[in-house]
Design a protein around this motif. Structure first.
Motif, short mmCIF file in Angstrom:
data_model
loop_
_atom_site.label_atom_id
_atom_site.label_comp_id
_atom_site.label_asym_id
_atom_site.label_seq_id
_atom_site.Cartn_x
_atom_site.Cartn_y
_atom_site.Cartn_z
N THR A 129 0.74 -1.04 -0.16
CA THR A 129 0.12 0.12 0.01
C THR A 129 1.24 0.86 0.39
O THR A 129 1.67 1.77 0.74
CB THR A 129 -1.03 -0.12 1.50
N VAL A 130 0.34 2.12 -0.78
CA VAL A 130 1.14 3.83 -1.19
C VAL A 130 0.49 4.49 -0.18
O VAL A 130 -0.91 5.28 -0.82
CB VAL A 130 1.38 3.96 -2.31
N ILE A 131 0.45 5.01 0.89
CA ILE A 131 0.15 6.23 1.34
C ILE A 131 1.30 7.67 1.03
O ILE A 131 2.24 7.24 1.74
CB ILE A 131 -1.03 5.55 2.78
N GLY A 132 1.01 8.66 0.56
CA GLY A 132 1.53 9.47 0.45
C GLY A 132 3.07 9.03 -0.17
O GLY A 132 3.12 9.22 -1.34
N ASN A 133 3.68 9.71 0.36
CA ASN A 133 5.32 8.93 -0.18
C ASN A 133 6.18 7.64 0.22
O ASN A 133 6.89 7.50 -0.25
CB ASN A 133 6.61 10.91 -0.49
N THR A 134 4.83 6.92 1.22
CA THR A 134 5.23 6.12 1.69
C THR A 134 4.79 4.92 0.97
O THR A 134 3.70 5.08 1.12
CB THR A 134 5.32 6.37 3.05
N LEU A 135 5.47 3.89 0.70
CA LEU A 135 5.03 2.72 0.11
C LEU A 135 5.55 1.14 2.14
O LEU A 135 6.32 1.30 2.46
CB LEU A 135 6.50 1.91 -0.77
N PHE A 136 4.42 0.91 2.48
CA PHE A 136 3.92 -0.31 3.59
C PHE A 136 4.41 -1.99 2.66
O PHE A 136 3.21 -1.95 1.74
CB PHE A 136 2.56 0.25 4.14
N LEU A 137 4.89 -2.36 3.04
CA LEU A 137 4.95 -3.42 2.79
C LEU A 137 5.01 -4.78 3.67
O LEU A 137 5.20 -3.71 4.79
CB LEU A 137 6.64 -4.04 1.81
N GLY A 138 4.84 -6.12 3.41
CA GLY A 138 4.75 -6.46 4.82
C GLY A 138 4.69 -8.19 4.53
O GLY A 138 5.51 -8.36 3.61
N LEU A 139 5.44 -8.78 5.53
CA LEU A 139 5.29 -10.02 5.88
C LEU A 139 5.37 -10.57 7.62
O LEU A 139 5.88 -10.14 8.27
CB LEU A 139 7.49 -9.80 5.98
N GLY A 140 4.44 -11.28 6.99
CA GLY A 140 3.52 -11.77 8.30
C GLY A 140 4.22 -13.74 9.20
O GLY A 140 5.06 -13.61 8.11
N SER A 141 3.85 -13.58 9.58
CA SER A 141 4.23 -14.94 10.65
C SER A 141 5.36 -14.64 11.47
O SER A 141 5.90 -13.59 11.74
CB SER A 141 4.97 -16.18 9.90
N SER A 142 6.62 -15.77 11.38
CA SER A 142 7.65 -15.45 12.31
C SER A 142 8.58 -17.04 12.06
O SER A 142 8.40 -17.53 11.12
CB SER A 142 7.47 -15.65 13.54
N ASN A 143 9.64 -16.23 11.79
CA ASN A 143 10.87 -17.48 11.82
C ASN A 143 10.05 -18.86 13.11
O ASN A 143 9.65 -18.84 13.84
CB ASN A 143 12.53 -16.81 12.25
N ILE A 144 11.12 -19.67 12.88
CA ILE A 144 11.21 -21.05 14.03
C ILE A 144 11.03 -20.80 15.10
O ILE A 144 12.19 -20.28 16.16
CB ILE A 144 11.78 -22.09 13.30
N THR A 145 10.31 -20.54 15.80
CA THR A 145 10.27 -20.34 17.61
C THR A 145 10.59 -21.84 18.88
O THR A 145 11.09 -21.51 19.56
CB THR A 145 8.78 -19.78 18.28
N GLY A 146 10.31 -22.95 17.82
CA GLY A 146 10.27 -24.21 18.43
C GLY A 146 9.12 -24.67 19.87
O GLY A 146 9.16 -25.44 20.51
N ASN A 147 7.86 -23.80 19.21
CA ASN A 147 6.77 -23.72 20.19
C ASN A 147 5.98 -24.57 19.91
O ASN A 147 4.29 -24.33 19.70
CB ASN A 147 6.49 -22.17 21.28
N ASN A 148 6.69 -24.62 18.45
CA ASN A 148 5.26 -25.18 17.07
C ASN A 148 3.37 -24.63 17.34
O ASN A 148 2.66 -24.75 16.98
CB ASN A 148 4.38 -26.61 17.58
N THR A 149 3.97 -22.64 16.45
CA THR A 149 2.66 -22.51 16.98
C THR A 149 2.29 -21.90 15.57
O THR A 149 2.85 -22.73 14.77
CB THR A 149 2.83 -20.92 17.45
N PRO A 150 1.13 -21.41 15.22
CA PRO A 150 -0.09 -21.54 14.60
C PRO A 150 0.74 -21.42 12.81
O PRO A 150 0.94 -21.93 12.04
CB PRO A 150 -1.16 -20.78 13.98
N CYS A 151 2.04 -20.24 13.08
CA CYS A 151 2.30 -19.91 11.39
C CYS A 151 3.60 -19.53 12.04
O CYS A 151 4.27 -18.13 11.97
CB CYS A 151 1.16 -18.66 11.42
#
Length: 212
Positions: free
Chosen positions: A86-108
């Protein structure tokens, strides 16, 4: 442009009352993952309805505790930056969800190789005067220190020279602002009433600590 940055609410939507009560007006709300703690989707919807009474423009990425059914519901009410840069004004917003491996077997969770491959797609965008990457996980050796050491993503660290700002969460004790190529900002543990207002022009931050 002013941003209200929130991360790691983990379903404690009542915390938003205190956060918003002391928050100045903003142009956009950014949620850096873990709106819920494994669901249910109704908790995410309730959270977003509260946020949108304060600011209609809400951007998000899912966290490692936001399962696919939660993400699908959130998309009906807010912009998923992984799906819709998404671009708002002069700023581009990008996204990266989830996480690296936690060792706790979380959903994502993703391996470092998966994060690196995802980043190739995420960062393959036309240049803008300012680029903000909203990521649930922090880059390695930034706002990622825990009692067991640094728990951020080495693959994300490689993106520090590709963007101007990274807004992240995931490490509840990692609140802070670090300049390491890009600015890396963890607004704190919203579950405990923490958040941050970020002025993208001056890079000044107002740290919010609500006891409600």
């Amino acid at each position: 442009m002013k941003i209200l940055a929130i991360a790691d609410l983990h379903g404690k939507f009542f915390r938003l009352d205190g956060i918003l009560k002391v928050c100045d007006p903003v142009d956009v709300i950014v949620v850096a993952g873990d709106l819920t703690h494994g669901g249910p989707p109704v908790n995410a919807v309730r959270t977003l309805s509260i946020l949108k009474t304060f600011c209609k423009r809400v951007l998000f990425v899912p966290g490692n505790w936001d399962p696919p059914e939660v993400r699908e519901e959130i998309r009906k009410h807010a912009i998923d930056l992984e799906e819709r840069p998404t671009v708002i004004g002069n700023t581009l917003f990008l996204g990266l969800g989830s996480s690296n491996i936690t060792g706790n077997n979380t959903p994502c969770e993703m391996t470092e190789e998966e994060i690196e491959n995802r980043l190739k797609d995420v960062l393959n965008m036309p240049q803008m005067p300012r680029t903000v990457l909203v990521s649930h996980a922090p880059p390695y050796d930034t706002t990622d220190m825990t009692p067991a050491g640094n728990k951020g993503s080495p693959a994300l660290r490689k993106a520090l020279d590709r963007v101007d700002i990274i807004i992240c969460g995931h490490i509840h004790s990692g609140r802070g602002k670090v300049k390491d190529g890009a600015w890396v900002i963890n607004p704190g543990y919203a579950h405990d009433g923490q958040a941050a207002i970020i002025d993208l022009e001056s890079m000044d931050i107002i740290w919010i600590d609500s006891a409600i």
